[in-house]
Scaffold this motif. Structure first.
Motif, PDB file in Angstrom:
ATOM      1  N   PRO A 116       0.833  -1.208   0.000  1.00 24.68           N
ATOM      2  CA  PRO A 116       0.000   0.000   0.000  1.00 24.68           C
ATOM      3  C   PRO A 116       0.865   1.254   0.000  1.00 24.68           C
ATOM      4  O   PRO A 116       1.814   1.358   0.772  1.00 24.68           O
ATOM      5  CB  PRO A 116      -0.799  -0.119   1.298  1.00 24.68           C
ATOM      6  N   PHE A 117       0.527   2.193  -0.866  1.00 21.27           N
ATOM      7  CA  PHE A 117       1.217   3.479  -0.906  1.00 21.27           C
ATOM      8  C   PHE A 117       0.380   4.549  -0.220  1.00 21.27           C
ATOM      9  O   PHE A 117       0.894   5.410   0.488  1.00 21.27           O
ATOM     10  CB  PHE A 117       1.495   3.888  -2.356  1.00 21.27           C
ATOM     11  N   ALA A 118      -0.935   4.484  -0.443  1.00 21.79           N
ATOM     12  CA  ALA A 118      -1.846   5.470   0.145  1.00 21.79           C
ATOM     13  C   ALA A 118      -3.224   4.864   0.269  1.00 21.79           C
ATOM     14  O   ALA A 118      -3.573   3.921  -0.458  1.00 21.79           O
ATOM     15  CB  ALA A 118      -1.890   6.735  -0.714  1.00 21.79           C
ATOM     16  N   ASP A 119      -4.010   5.402   1.193  1.00 28.14           N
ATOM     17  CA  ASP A 119      -5.356   4.888   1.411  1.00 28.14           C
ATOM     18  C   ASP A 119      -6.305   6.055   1.649  1.00 28.14           C
ATOM     19  O   ASP A 119      -6.019   6.941   2.452  1.00 28.14           O
ATOM     20  CB  ASP A 119      -5.367   3.941   2.618  1.00 28.14           C
ATOM     21  N   THR A 120      -7.418   6.053   0.920  1.00 27.17           N
ATOM     22  CA  THR A 120      -8.405   7.125   1.064  1.00 27.17           C
ATOM     23  C   THR A 120      -9.664   6.608   1.758  1.00 27.17           C
ATOM     24  O   THR A 120     -10.726   7.200   1.633  1.00 27.17           O
ATOM     25  CB  THR A 120      -8.781   7.714  -0.308  1.00 27.17           C
ATOM     26  N   TYR A 121      -9.510   5.514   2.465  1.00 32.24           N
ATOM     27  CA  TYR A 121     -10.585   4.769   3.124  1.00 32.24           C
ATOM     28  C   TYR A 121     -11.414   3.984   2.115  1.00 32.24           C
ATOM     29  O   TYR A 121     -11.561   2.775   2.227  1.00 32.24           O
ATOM     30  CB  TYR A 121     -11.508   5.672   3.955  1.00 32.24           C
ATOM     31  N   ILE A 122     -11.915   4.630   1.083  1.00 30.13           N
ATOM     32  CA  ILE A 122     -12.699   3.927   0.062  1.00 30.13           C
ATOM     33  C   ILE A 122     -11.781   3.087  -0.817  1.00 30.13           C
ATOM     34  O   ILE A 122     -12.062   1.924  -1.092  1.00 30.13           O
ATOM     35  CB  ILE A 122     -13.476   4.938  -0.804  1.00 30.13           C
ATOM     36  N   ASN A 123     -10.684   3.679  -1.259  1.00 33.46           N
ATOM     37  CA  ASN A 123      -9.742   3.011  -2.156  1.00 33.46           C
ATOM     38  C   ASN A 123      -8.353   2.933  -1.548  1.00 33.46           C
ATOM     39  O   ASN A 123      -7.962   3.795  -0.740  1.00 33.46           O
ATOM     40  CB  ASN A 123      -9.654   3.768  -3.486  1.00 33.46           C
TER      41      ASN A 123
END
Length: 232
Positions: free
Chosen positions: A218-225
Motif C-alpha cells: 500500500p502506498f496510500a489509502d483514502t478509506y474507500i480506495n
C-alpha cells in the motif's frame, strides 16, 4: 464558465497561494496521488486499464490522465453508461463487457438505481437492496472475457502502467485471477471497503493479502480506495 478549468483562475490561484491549482476528478483525490507516483517514478509511457469505469469524468480515477493526453482501456458493462463513456472519451478504447476470472460467455449484470452500485454479484446487489441502499432496476446479460485477454489484445503485450478496479464486490475475485506471472503493472487503485452510507464498513483484507503475495505494498489509502505500488 467552468471555473475549475479556467486558465486565468488557475494563474491567479497559483500567484496567491504559490502552488499550482490541481483539479481532481476522483472521489477522494486518488488521481492526484497516482499522478504524484507517476512523476516520482518518471513513468512517461503511461497507460491505464480502468475496470468498472462508470462515469467518464465524475468520480473517475483515470480522466485526469486522459486530459493529459494519455490513453488506455476502459471497461464498462452497463450499455447506457458505456455509450456516454465512449462518446466522452473517443481516444480511449472502451469495451462494453465484464471481466471474468476464467473464460466464460456471459453473466447476469445487476443494473441498480445508481450506476455506481451496478454489479455482477447477486449477493452484493441483494445486500444493497436489503440494507435500503439501492434498488435493482433490471438484470441484463453481459459478455465476459478475462483480464489477460484484454491486455493481450489491447496493450501490445505490455502491462498497463496503472490498473483501476472498482467492480462492487468482485474486486478480490478479479485480482485473484490477474495474470501477475505475465503482466506487472506499476500501480493499482482498488476499492477496498464495503459500500455503506455511514462509512462504517471494514476493509476487505483478502485484497491486501493478494496484493502482498504478488509483490505490492500500500502506498496510500483514502478509506474507500487503496493505492498499491510494486515492490519490484
Amino acid at each position: 464558465m467552468n471555473i475549475i478549468n479556467n486558465s486565468f483562475f488557475k494563474r491567479v490561484y497559483q500567484k496567491i497561494f504559490g502552488i499550482p491549482y490541481i483539479v481532481s476528478y476522483a472521489q477522494t483525490g486518488e488521481d492526484i496521488l497516482i499522478d504524484f507516483i507517476r512523476g516520482a517514478k518518471k513513468l512517461k509511457d503511461f497507460t491505464y486499464l480502468d475496470i468498472g469505469a462508470n462515469n467518464p469524468v465524475k468520480i473517475n480515477n483515470t480522466y485526469m490522465f486522459y486530459e493529459k493526453g494519455f490513453k488506455g482501456v476502459c471497461i464498462e458493462p452497463d450499455p447506457a453508461v458505456y455509450a456516454v463513456l465512449k462518446k466522452k472519451r473517443p481516444n480511449d478504447t472502451c469495451l462494453n463487457i465484464g471481466i471474468a476470472s476464467k473464460a466464460s460467455s456471459e453473466a447476469d449484470f445487476y443494473v441498480m438505481n445508481h450506476p455506481g452500485l451496478n454489479t455482477f454479484s447477486k449477493e452484493e446487489a441483494e445486500t444493497l437492496v436489503n440494507n435500503g441502499q439501492g434498488k435493482i432496476m433490471q438484470v441484463i446479460k453481459v459478455p465476459l472475457i478475462t483480464v489477460e485477454e484484454v491486455i493481450d489484445k489491447h496493450f501490445n503485450g505490455k502491462a498497463p502502467v496503472f490498473v483501476n478496479i472498482d467492480v462492487e464486490g468482485l474486486d478480490e475475485e478479479i485480482l485473484s485471477s490477474f495474470p501477475f506471472h505475465k503482466y506487472k503493472p506499476s500501480i493499482f487503485c482498488i476499492e477496498t471497503v464495503e459500500y455503506t452510507d455511514d462509512a462504517s464498513s471494514e476493509k476487505r483484507q483478502g485484497i491486501f493479502d493478494v496484493m502482498k503475495q504478488n509483490g505490492y505494498k500500500p502506498f496510500a489509502d483514502t478509506y474507500i480506495n487503496t493505492i498499491f505500488i510494486s515492490n519490484i
